[in-house]
Write an enzyme that holds these catalytic residues in place. Sequence first.
Site, short mmCIF file in Angstrom:
data_model
loop_
_atom_site.label_atom_id
_atom_site.label_comp_id
_atom_site.label_asym_id
_atom_site.label_seq_id
_atom_site.Cartn_x
_atom_site.Cartn_y
_atom_site.Cartn_z
N THR A 341 3.96 -1.21 0.08
CA THR A 341 3.19 -2.19 0.85
C THR A 341 1.90 -2.57 0.11
OG1 THR A 341 4.06 -1.29 2.93
CG2 THR A 341 2.08 -2.63 3.13
N SER A 413 3.93 -0.04 10.61
CA SER A 413 2.63 0.65 10.73
C SER A 413 1.51 -0.17 10.09
CB SER A 413 2.68 2.01 10.03
OG SER A 413 3.62 2.84 10.64
N GLY A 433 0.94 2.28 2.59
CA GLY A 433 1.15 3.72 2.80
C GLY A 433 1.99 4.09 4.01
N1 GLY Z 1 7.48 -0.80 5.80
C1 GLY Z 1 6.26 -0.20 6.11
C2 GLY Z 1 5.67 -0.66 7.40
O1 GLY Z 1 6.08 -1.68 7.89
O2 GLY Z 1 4.82 -0.02 7.95
#
Ligand code: GLY
Length: 532
Positions: A341, A413, A433
């Site tokens: 991310t 997240s 993260g």
């Molecule tokens: N793929 C990580 C998130 O969406 O938190």
Amino acid sequence: MVVTSHYLASQVGVDVLKAGGNAVDAAVATGLALAVVHPGAGNIGGGGFMVVHLKDGTVTAFDFRERAPLRSHETMFLDSLGQYVEDLNHEGYLSVGVPGTVAGFDMALKKFGSRSWKTLAEPAVRLADKGFPLSWSMAESFKGYASDWRKFPASAKSFLRSDTVYYQPGDIWKQPDLAKTLRRVQRSGRDGFYKGETARLLAADMKAHGGLITEEDLAAYEAKERSPIRGTYRGYEVISMCPPSSGGTVLVEMLNILEGFELGAYGHNSAAYLHALAEAMRRAFADRARYLGDPDFNADMPVARLTSKEYAADLRRTISLNTVSKSPPSTLQFPEEDDHTTHYSIVDGEGNAVVVTYTLEYWYGSRIVADGLGFLLNNEMGDFNHIPGRTDSTGDIGTRPNLIQPGKRMLSSMTPTIIAKNGKPWALIGSPGGRTIINTVAQVVLNLIDFRMNVAEAVSAKRIHHQWQPDVMRLEVNTTSRDSERLLEMMGHRLRRNGYQGRVMAIVIEDSTGVRWGASDPRDVDAAAVGY
Ligand code: GLY
């Protein structure tokens, strides 16, 4: 001021601002540039979230999270015996969610933009077409993933010089197929991605390799404008992402709990402080697993209650300052979180603030470059709960709000956050993260407000992570002293030392002068805060 994970993308954003574009214009140009120069997480083949706080007080959020394809179903990652095959939901064409980034940027531009797609896509087209010099870290990273690139011819074509020769630091890296795709987006905006040649080629690639995404899926994709989560912390306003990201809800729940403790007096990263943090984290993360998912499929999520001061007071009463509380009863385990991310923060000369966190899920997503299109496909389907109804100590979570359904967005997240003071943006914060994102952002907020750090100190300071289950406090190396670690263990905490947590890209706007201070995380090597 523009702060991103790649100095060239930060410069692209600043150039837009200098030419009179606003923060939303810059956010679109920067996001497209990151898709070229920061392929680990920058993307047009993934999705994410944008939170906006304009100088006139307007506050809103854009949700461009990926969606499950229309032919997806609850048990698609189980074999014929109903067994889950380890990490199948993160591998191959079935792991790809319908991308949202271009639709999200299009929606934000239509609402607030002052520049055209033609102007804003041009820097990204140029970077893809003419190339740019690879840093040491990017060349090393491309080499490190060589076995993945070799599984997919279009990926090998993009990331390897040849089958046996790797790119070296300083090599000019060009992406001609990506340049062509970006030109279509430049010409037609949203339709340049979700219709016409891009959609046809993507659907054909999917069909040829057993993927589910069709032209119908692409045409049907819609970004959404949503009301962000809003809370307060010690007189500051907290504005962050609402579901389908859990980020803002969990952040505000934790801050509400912590507001009742004199954290500043405990001392930064003292045992007492880290204990209070972990106790707030375990409670908020338990609620995350229990309640949160895509709001369009879960009308009854108790978000208002979870983010209320009254609920936080109830939870605070269950915390002892001397001893660890048991995690709420469950044996859930969560897999490790990679540092995938990316986040970027932008404030323009007028004081309009934009924060964007977007992702491909894993670093380089599914590692599949769409054939003929030059961009990486996400593996975001892995963010859904994959075994309906099975929640056990082996790491499976089967809670209903986040099970796969056609058209549903997977729980995230990501926590793009703006802290406002006296109605004006004051701090812009976000990080990669996975689940650690929420705790990383929370600690930067606390560093700024409770410990009065400047933005560079707040971003750099060592961090911890607790996510309810496994019942372990993860600490970056040298987060606290051995004495404090022993005190934490005496309280009952199980400690695990970690490498590093997150890569925060933050801005603080000095209220008396309006000066913008940017800080890119020293944990990130190619990042830069660029202002003018
Ligand atoms: N793929 C990580 C998130 O969406 O938190």
